[in-house]
Design an enzyme around this catalytic site. Structure first.
Site, PDB file in Angstrom:
ATOM      1  N   GLU A  56       1.050  -3.180   0.964  1.00  0.00           N
ATOM      2  CA  GLU A  56       0.406  -4.204   0.126  1.00  0.00           C
ATOM      3  C   GLU A  56       0.255  -3.812  -1.341  1.00  0.00           C
ATOM      4  O   GLU A  56      -0.794  -4.042  -1.930  1.00  0.00           O
ATOM      5  CB  GLU A  56      -0.986  -4.525   0.683  1.00  0.00           C
ATOM      6  CG  GLU A  56      -0.951  -5.043   2.092  1.00  0.00           C
ATOM      7  CD  GLU A  56      -2.341  -5.272   2.666  1.00  0.00           C
ATOM      8  OE1 GLU A  56      -2.527  -6.283   3.333  1.00  0.00           O
ATOM      9  OE2 GLU A  56      -3.221  -4.425   2.454  1.00  0.00           O
TER      10      GLU A  56
HETATM   11  C1  NGO Z   1      -3.693  -4.505   6.643  1.00  0.00           C
HETATM   12  C2  NGO Z   1      -4.009  -3.804   5.358  1.00  0.00           C
HETATM   13  C3  NGO Z   1      -5.327  -3.047   5.401  1.00  0.00           C
HETATM   14  C4  NGO Z   1      -6.427  -3.902   5.998  1.00  0.00           C
HETATM   15  C5  NGO Z   1      -5.992  -4.368   7.381  1.00  0.00           C
HETATM   16  C6  NGO Z   1      -7.036  -5.233   8.026  1.00  0.00           C
HETATM   17  C7  NGO Z   1      -2.384  -2.698   6.445  1.00  0.00           C
HETATM   18  C8  NGO Z   1      -1.328  -1.734   6.780  1.00  0.00           C
HETATM   19  N1  NGO Z   1      -2.886  -2.898   5.244  1.00  0.00           N
HETATM   20  O1  NGO Z   1      -2.965  -3.481   7.354  1.00  0.00           O
HETATM   21  O2  NGO Z   1      -5.682  -2.650   4.096  1.00  0.00           O
HETATM   22  O3  NGO Z   1      -7.607  -3.150   6.112  1.00  0.00           O
HETATM   23  O4  NGO Z   1      -4.769  -5.059   7.335  1.00  0.00           O
HETATM   24  O5  NGO Z   1      -6.672  -5.690   9.280  1.00  0.00           O
END
Ligand code: NGO
Length: 527
Positions: free
Chosen positions: A335
């Site tokens: 992300e």
């Molecule tokens: C995503 C995000 C995390 C969040 C999570 C919550 C990943 C790999 N990045 O998973 O920052 O905490 O969802 O479910």
């Protein structure tokens, strides 16, 4: 190999049909035990072994490592059984009523973690090809004893075991759980308890998500402000916290004693607000943002064009790698929505060799497959099939953590108070009923290093809340990682899971009593 196993214990299969009661006393049918993860092979010899107060744990002479494993077993048993099991090095097979741990040199099929547990009328013998196998076998032995064995005070019970033999080894080499200690901080005692939970079900990796926008949770001596400033808060504005290097080493040691590998994650280039707030030099405009206590994602990035950023990463990776004996270093990479794509790729391509220069193997979330992966890199699939496929095309191995199945922070159903639901809700059957090797077209057993269940902690503030989301789903993930897919059936599993309830209760685990699992609590009360 199996033939010799069956011969060795001289089983009388036909008798099994006659002795078909699981609640019989004393226990005589080893095949009626509800072991999780389900072992490869179990045969019964229809006798009973009794562990008495006079028992001892024997290990072959001359191995400190086996002595230590013996002590681990003795500590597990002594409080509740009232035994004073001592660990004795011996060249001879011990006499009646004891436990023997030993290594075999000629059974490669058992691999790193397989074991054989033979319960005779006179002796319990766990043998393995490697020491880790003994520790996995000890978990099976634990589950065969009455649930009271998990108590730390003396229990009124006889410690009887049905005789027979179990031969067992895992499907996947990597069977992990992740704990996010960045969104909310959890101290050393909580993490040790979490380690004990995963050890009980033969998981072998604890992935610690150590840094994120909301906090930096491990001391880095060359960049002290990361914790002096960057660890001082968390989601919702609490006081946060961090592990000193001594504390981190203590966690590593505790995990190692259970043959669990710690995988440290430093998330980058996104998810870095706590670092940027601590060192403005890491941002492009040189200005430090405020500490962040919300739950949004995707707004922070290290400045990928600045050399100081790579010096920073080098220092962090060096200090953490020195304290981490395990082979992996997780660079996050998820992300990074405020990093331009070209910058992201440049960054991941530059960071991977830094990890390798400290002797570690790179792991990253599936987005890193958009860069050029170094040999041996491992990609953790959580969201996008196309990323995981790019990883496989580049020859990388994949860890399966599909959010819609394996994220323990997803709610069980719409009534669950804790947790998130962006990837759907995950009831206990949905968490269990999938096969890593058939989930994504084009990714098969040979591409998969293993399975990991992450717990993100945006909504989780203490151990009770951790356990509410983790139990019982984690037990199923442990079985997915260990047991062959053709041996896993929900209808059989849910009954075995129900049998774990007493254990959860003795251990004070705050589990979610899913209506899909036949816990039989009420029936028992009536009895
Ligand atoms: C995503 C995000 C995390 C969040 C999570 C919550 C990943 C790999 N990045 O998973 O920052 O905490 O969802 O479910």
């Amino acid at each position: 190999m199996k033939v010799s196993f069956f011969n060795k214990i001289g089983l009388v299969l036909i008798l099994l049909v006659a002795f078909n009661s699981c609640s019989s006393y004393p226990p005589t049918d080893l095949t009626k035990n509800s072991i999780i993860p389900k072992p490869v092979a179990v045969v019964a010899t229809l006798g009973t072994f009794e562990l008495t107060k006079d028992a001892a744990v024997y290990v072959p002479e001359g191995s400190d490592e086996l002595m230590q494993i013996g002590n681990y077993l003795a500590t597990l048993l002594n409080g509740s059984t009232g035994s004073n099991l001592t660990v004795q090095p011996t060249p001879n097979i011990p006499l009646k009523g004891n436990i023997l741990l030993s290594l075999v040199s000629d059974d490669n099929e058992l691999g790193e973690e397989g074991y054989e547990l033979i319960i005779g009328n006179d002796l319990v013998h766990i043998s393995a090809f490697q020491p880790a196998g003994l520790v996995r076998g000890i978990q099976t032995l634990r589950q065969l004893l009455p649930a009271g064995v998990e108590a730390d005070n003396l229990q009124e019970s006889r410690w009887l075991l049905a005789t027979g033999a179990i031969r067992d080894f895992p499907e996947y080499a990597y069977r992990g759980a992740m704990l996010d200690v960045a969104r909310h901080f959890f101290g050393v005692e909580d993490v040790k308890r979490y380690i004990d939970h995963i050890a009980m079900y033969k998981m072998n990796v604890l992935h610690l998500h150590l840094t994120d926008d909301q906090g930096w949770r491990v001391e880095i001596k060359s960049w002290p402000n990361l914790t002096i400033h960057g660890a001082t808060t968390q989601v919702g504005g609490g006081q946060g916290g961090f592990y000193t290097q001594e504390e981190y080493k203590e966690l590593v040691r505790y995990a190692q004693e259970r043959y669990i590998t710690i995988v440290p994650e430093v998330d980058m280039p996104g998810h870095t607000n706590a670092a940027l707030a601590s060192y403005p030099a890491l941002t492009c405009d040189g200005r430090a943002p405020e500490l962040y206590t919300g739950t949004s994602v995707g707004f922070s990035t290290l400045c990928t064009s600045k050399e100081v950023v790579y010096q920073f990463i080098d220092d962090v990776v060096r200090e953490l790698s020195e304290m981490t004996p395990g082979p992996y270093f997780h660079i996050g990479g998820d992300e990074s929505h405020s990093t331009k794509e070209a910058d992201y790729i440049y960054f991941v391509n530059r960071v991977q060799p830094i990890i390798e220069s400290y002797g570690k193997r790179v792991i990253g979330w599936d987005e890193i497959a958009n860069a050029t992966l170094v040999d041996n890199a491992v990609v953790q699939y959580w969201a996008k099939d196309e990323n995981a496929l790019k990883a496989v095309e580049q020859g990388a191995k994949v860890i399966m953590s599909p959010a819609s199945r394996a994220y323990m922070d997803m709610k069980y159903d719409s009534t669950t108070v804790l947790g998130l639901s962006w990837a759907g809700t995950i009831e206990v059957d949905h968490a269990y009923n999938w096969d890593p090797a058939t989930l994504v077209d084009g990714i098969g057993r040979e591409n998969i290093l293993g399975v990991e269940a992450p717990l993100w902690t945006e909504t989780v503030t203490n151990m009770d809340e951790i356990e509410q989301l983790v139990f019982p789903r984690i037990v199923g993930y442990a079985e997915i990682g260990w047991s062959r897919p053709e041996m896993r059936k929900w209808d059989d599993y849910k009954v075995r899971l129900a049998q774990q309830r007493e254990r959860f209760e003795v251990l004070g685990i705050n589990y979610y009593p899913s209506p899909l699992v036949p816990w039989h609590k009420e029936d028992e009360k009536v009895k």
